[in-house]
Design an enzyme around this catalytic site. Structure first.
Site, short mmCIF file in Angstrom:
data_model
loop_
_atom_site.label_atom_id
_atom_site.label_comp_id
_atom_site.label_asym_id
_atom_site.label_seq_id
_atom_site.Cartn_x
_atom_site.Cartn_y
_atom_site.Cartn_z
N ASP A 99 0.86 -1.18 0.00
CA ASP A 99 0.00 0.00 0.00
C ASP A 99 0.89 1.23 0.00
OD1 ASP A 99 0.94 0.25 2.58
OD2 ASP A 99 -0.94 -0.27 3.54
N ASP A 272 -8.04 -7.50 0.54
CA ASP A 272 -7.07 -7.67 1.62
C ASP A 272 -7.71 -7.19 2.91
OD1 ASP A 272 -5.57 -5.04 2.93
OD2 ASP A 272 -6.59 -4.60 1.04
N CYS A 310 -12.73 -28.24 6.55
CA CYS A 310 -11.48 -27.49 6.32
C CYS A 310 -10.28 -28.43 6.35
CB CYS A 310 -11.33 -26.40 7.37
SG CYS A 310 -9.84 -25.39 7.17
N CYS A 312 -7.05 -27.27 6.82
CA CYS A 312 -5.90 -26.62 7.43
C CYS A 312 -5.31 -27.51 8.52
CB CYS A 312 -6.27 -25.25 7.99
SG CYS A 312 -7.14 -25.29 9.58
N CYS A 315 -7.46 -27.85 11.75
CA CYS A 315 -8.67 -28.67 11.62
C CYS A 315 -8.33 -30.15 11.41
CB CYS A 315 -9.54 -28.15 10.48
SG CYS A 315 -10.33 -26.57 10.86
N HIS A 341 -6.12 -21.06 10.42
CA HIS A 341 -7.42 -21.56 9.95
C HIS A 341 -8.21 -20.48 9.23
CE1 HIS A 341 -11.47 -23.15 9.79
NE2 HIS A 341 -11.85 -22.02 10.37
#
Length: 394
Positions: A99, A272, A310, A312, A315, A341
């Protein structure tokens, strides 16, 4: 006014499929192609809080946002440049977006003073006087070496008086011209930012002044700063529908699941936000059934994962009860795993949207998702956004 020159070939944006206003595309950068729609994790200080670069790659992160304001002040852009830019400094090998520093400076309130030249503010680290101008912002971003850099802009607060918003957007356009004039690197894409608050006529004025610069991409700025969803999404629809079809569209600072779905419906490609990691550090997990509060009593005895759907690490390996225990014990693994997660959830969300768009099933998919996510009480702003998404772009 088009000063993009040779970078248009480097930063090719190719639309793969459309479904209403929603679309999937490939955006080519010097460090590789990314597929859109996509969510960008925020690495404010050069790191996504608590998450390693390897973990970011494993969960499907494609592009990371780094913050010009913070890295300029600490450790300084020249140290980052000495590492070969952000990839060498952070060990994340993929594309970066920086940015401009404008949003953070504008957030300083009484600690900053805006003029035509730029912004003078007090360094929050040591109290010293710092000046950030369009020229300085580009200089810092070129040293940081991101693939996509943002034009220096003024993001008005909410609420703000209409005359202030109009004067601000006029200044943002003049600052964009100065950014263009000093940009030297062909391997960085400068995105322009459209302002105008929630006023359609001011958005149109900003668009008409900004589009002639023909930058490789455009951002929708000045939203998600305190206005209601009912005010925000007509402005998103109006702005996105008038941006070039063949350029990526970036909705800045937006990262709640429902915002990603509504934004994609309206033709947004890039998002974002610090939300997934920040909310994870406070003990909340994102799911298709809404936000799960692991600080509450129920998860303390629940033996299932956060989300059975999920993939991840958290999980696949941990129960809700274990993570709730870690939170109560103030163990650092808990906020790390919840942040991991939540990022994976948003990456999976945009992955599923890409599949739905490519299969021309986005609207049925979104209807099913929203019915579950909102527990049958889909808010009016969300429904209205989807009604707008079926209308032709202007």
């Amino acid at each position: 006014m088009n000063q993009c020159g040779t970078i248009t070939a480097v930063f090719e944006f190719e639309i793969k499929q459309r479904d209403g206003r929603a679309r999937t595309a490939t955006f080519q950068t010097p460090r590789g192609a990314v597929t859109t729609p996509m969510f960008m994790p925020v690495g404010t200080q050069g790191t996504v809080k608590g998450i390693s670069p390897q973990e970011l790659l494993e969960i499907g992160s494609q592009m990371i946002l780094a913050n010009t304001y913070h890295l300029m002040l600490r450790p300084g852009e020249q140290l980052v440049k000495a590492h070969g830019g952000l990839p060498g400094f952070t060990a994340y090998p993929g594309p970066f977006l920086t940015d401009s520093g404008g949003f953070q400076v504008m957030s300083l309130g009484h600690m900053r003073k805006i003029s035509e030249e730029g912004v003078v503010f007090k360094n929050h680290l040591d109290g010293s006087r710092v000046e950030l101008t369009p020229e300085r912002s580009i200089q810092v971003q070129e040293a940081l070496g991101a693939d996509v850099i943002m034009a220096f802009d003024e993001c008005p607060p909410y609420p703000a008086e209409r005359p202030y918003i109009e004067a601000s957007l006029d200044r943002t356009v003049r600052w964009l011209e100065r950014c263009h004039a000093v940009k030297t690197k062909d391997d960085q894409a400068l995105f322009a930012i459209v302002q105008g608050g929630v006023h359609e006529d001011l958005r149109l004025k900003s668009l008409e002044a900004t589009l002639p610069f023909a930058t490789p991409g455009f951002a929708v700025g000045g939203l998600a700063v305190g206005e209601s969803k009912e005010e925000m999404y007509p402005a998103v629809a109006f702005t996105a529908g008038r941006l070039p079809e063949n350029k990526p569209r970036y909705l800045m600072g937006v990262g709640h699941p429902e915002d990603l779905v509504a934004g994609v419906a309206l033709g947004i490609d890039m998002f974002d936000c610090v939300y997934p990691t920040r909310t994870g550090r406070f003990g909340y997990a994102l799911t298709d059934d809404g936000r799960l509060n692991l600080n509450s009593s129920a998860p303390r005895t629940q033996l299932q994962p956060i989300d059975a759907e999920c993939d991840c690490y958290a999980c696949r390996h941990y129960t809700r009860a274990y993570l709730a225990h870690l939170l109560r014990a103030e163990e650092m693994l808990a906020p790390r795993m919840l942040s991991l997660h939540n990022l994976r959830y948003l990456h999976r969300l945009v992955e599923r949207m890409r599949v739905a768009i490519n299969g021309q099933q986005f609207h049925p998919w979104a209807a099913d998702w929203s019915e579950r996510y909102f527990h049958g009480n889909v808010p009016g702003w969300f429904t209205s956004a989807f009604e707008r998404s079926t209308q032709s772009e202007i």
